[in-house]
Design an enzyme around this catalytic site. Structure first.
Site, PDB file in Angstrom:
ATOM      1  N   GLU A   1       0.895  -1.114  -0.264  1.00  0.00           N
ATOM      2  CA  GLU A   1      -0.154  -0.008  -0.149  1.00  0.00           C
ATOM      3  C   GLU A   1       1.243   1.042   0.113  1.00  0.00           C
ATOM      4  OE1 GLU A   1      -2.506  -1.073   3.961  1.00  0.00           O
ATOM      5  OE2 GLU A   1      -1.297   1.465   4.317  1.00  0.00           O
TER       6      GLU A   1
ATOM      7  N   CYS B   1      -3.037  -4.525   4.046  1.00  0.00           N
ATOM      8  CA  CYS B   1      -1.711  -5.004   4.290  1.00  0.00           C
ATOM      9  C   CYS B   1      -1.659  -7.080   3.962  1.00  0.00           C
ATOM     10  CB  CYS B   1      -2.579  -5.648   5.718  1.00  0.00           C
ATOM     11  SG  CYS B   1      -1.868  -4.128   6.484  1.00  0.00           S
TER      12      CYS B   1
ATOM     13  N   HIS C   1      -2.121 -11.716  10.603  1.00  0.00           N
ATOM     14  CA  HIS C   1      -1.543 -11.266   9.838  1.00  0.00           C
ATOM     15  C   HIS C   1      -1.360 -10.201  11.769  1.00  0.00           C
ATOM     16  CE1 HIS C   1      -0.636  -6.943   9.139  1.00  0.00           C
ATOM     17  NE2 HIS C   1      -1.945  -6.413   9.394  1.00  0.00           N
TER      18      HIS C   1
END
Lengths: 132, 351
Positions: B80, B112, B234
């Site tokens: 990103e 992400c 994550h």
């Protein structure tokens, strides 16, 4: 525009250290040459991808850079003798001036060299760091 | 079936401690470290960005795989924080690893999880016989607005995965995803810092997608938490990661190796790929690994992976995660602000 084209032409040497080697005398040059400086017209030059490993031949610490490089100041610029014999001038990154000594082993890394303002093209290429 | 032929990582060497950031904003560093389970984060050097991190990680992945880069038929860079709004990072990577010109390349963006999305695309291309090898990179130089909670975690790093069929170090037995339209975190065009929904980023966003993605994978594979030796999730902070792992029934022994946020922060698109790399660095042949990414907006990609015998020889061929975690030097907030381009400078051209 001229700068963009010049930078683009240099991508092979800046990204992948493509130099030249004379198959007649074995001398390696970086940047690559059109004619072998030793053998002249007898020379036969071929592209060679240099390993990116070498030793610091000498270095200097830059405290008064041009505006483009002020954000890096102070930084180290060294002449590096590559394994293949050619010498190359480059910044040594990720270390302070007290960490560097002549003879230290270094290896190539890929870094941003400069950006043409906030709207211009970004140039990338080789820099070197101390080998662990 | 497609598997991992090589993996490579890169983490910038600069670090800033939570205490140093908290001091600037008058926050209580102990409360923040305890609440987020973060002690320090990586900071990119002034000449490092997503392109340079992607190139370093990709070169390490190719060294580990020992393949001819000209055989790579696809490169996807998920991030990103691509350096250009228009102009691919993937072409910079392709030329820098000497994979050009006969390949397809594109940049991906899904907060992400764009790195794991790239892995899935490469699996499809490899399994269908369209390419011999695909290279998927997840990398970021994440931005957190000054004084925002994100500033304590938004860091830099990345990992690259070379996907192929032959000589795999680990096989991807299966993957599945869970995706909905959930605006928990976003950045509008041209804005320097992302915005987030505070507590809204938790239950309806991160936990819903990570847990649903993981449960879908359990169902698809006929597995449960106890079937895996390692699990990676994550990790926007350490707290969310640990809570998700425990809710799914994983023990600390299973989830601890892939948890890197406490020592390098949240590397965004690099986070799950780096956690998986940390596990591959120590995994034994036969080990089973579950990896679940999360991208705001929102979605999760879950993978079930089995490690092969060749891991032991190949993992020595490139730097390991813990080597780069340990190779660090600290900067104070002023140097951090300079490196991250948070200072307005007169007439200079660096961003």
């Amino acid at each position: 525009m001229k700068d963009i084209v010049r930078g683009w032409r240099h991508i092979p040497q800046r990204y992948n250290l493509i130099g030249s080697k004379c198959s007649n005398c074995g001398e390696v040059n970086f940047p690559k040459r059109v004619i072998c400086p030793e053998c002249r017209r007898k020379g036969k030059l071929e592209d060679i991808k240099l390993s990116g490993k070498g030793k610091i031949h000498t270095y200097s610490v830059i405290h008064t850079p041009s505006d483009d490089f002020k954000i890096l100041s102070p930084y180290i610029v060294a002449i590096i003798e590559l394994e293949e014999g050619a010498k190359i001038t480059s910044q040594i990154v990720d270390c302070g001036e007290d960490d560097v000594e002549i003879g230290d082993e270094v290896e190539m890394v890929f870094r941003k060299i400069k950006a043409e303002g906030e709207e211009g093209v970004i140039s990338y290429g080789y820099k070197f760091k101390l080998s662990k | 079936m497609a598997g991992i032929v090589g993996y490579g990582i890169y983490i910038p060497s600069y670090r800033i401690k939570v205490e140093e950031i908290a001091k600037i904003w008058g926050d209580n560093p102990a409360a923040i470290s305890r609440g987020l389970v973060v002690q320090e984060k990586s900071v990119p050097g002034p000449d490092e960005d997503t392109a340079t991190i992607s190139v370093e990680a990709s070169r390490n992945a190719i060294s580990r795989a020992g393949i001819d880069p000209k055989k790579i038929g696809a490169i996807y860079v998920g991030s990103e924080s691509h350096p250009y709004a228009v102009k691919p990072t993937a072409t910079i990577v392709a030329d820098a690893v000497d994979a050009t010109p006969n390949l397809t390349a594109a940049d991906l963006e899904f907060a992400c999880k764009a790195g794991t999305a790239g892995m899935q695309i490469c699996m499809g291309l490899v399994d269908s016989g369209q390419v011999e090898y695909g290279l998927a990179v997840g990398a970021d130089t994440a931005q957190g607005a000054p004084s925002d909670a994100l500033e304590y975690t938004a860091s830099a790093g990345g990992a690259a995965y070379l996907i192929g069929k032959e000589d795999t170090i680990a096989d991807i037995e299966g993957t599945c995803s869970y995706t909905t339209d959930t605006p928990d975190f976003y950045r509008r065009e041209g804005k320097p810092y992302p915005k987030h929904g505070g507590r809204f980023t938790g239950e309806p966003a991160y936990f819903k997608h990570v847990l649903s993605g993981a449960k879908s994978l359990f169902e698809k594979m006929g597995t449960e938490a106890s079937d895996y030796d390692h699990a990676i999730f994550h990790q926007p902070n350490g707290k969310f990661y640990i809570r998700a792992a425990r809710k799914l029934g994983f023990t600390e022994e299973q989830y601890k190796t892939g948890l890197l946020t406490p020592v390098i922060g949240n590397t965004y698109s690099g986070a799950t790929p780096l956690g998986l790399a940390a596990v591959l660095d120590i995994a034994q042949p036969g080990d089973r690994i579950m990896a679940v990414s999360y991208g705001s907006g929102a979605g999760s990609d879950a993978f079930s992976i089995t490690v092969n015998d060749s891991i032991e020889e190949k993992r020595e061929l490139a730097p390991k995660v813990q080597d780069m975690v340990a190779d660090k030097h600290y900067v104070d907030y002023a140097v951090y602000a300079k490196f991250k381009g948070k200072l307005r400078m007169a007439g200079l051209t660096e961003d």
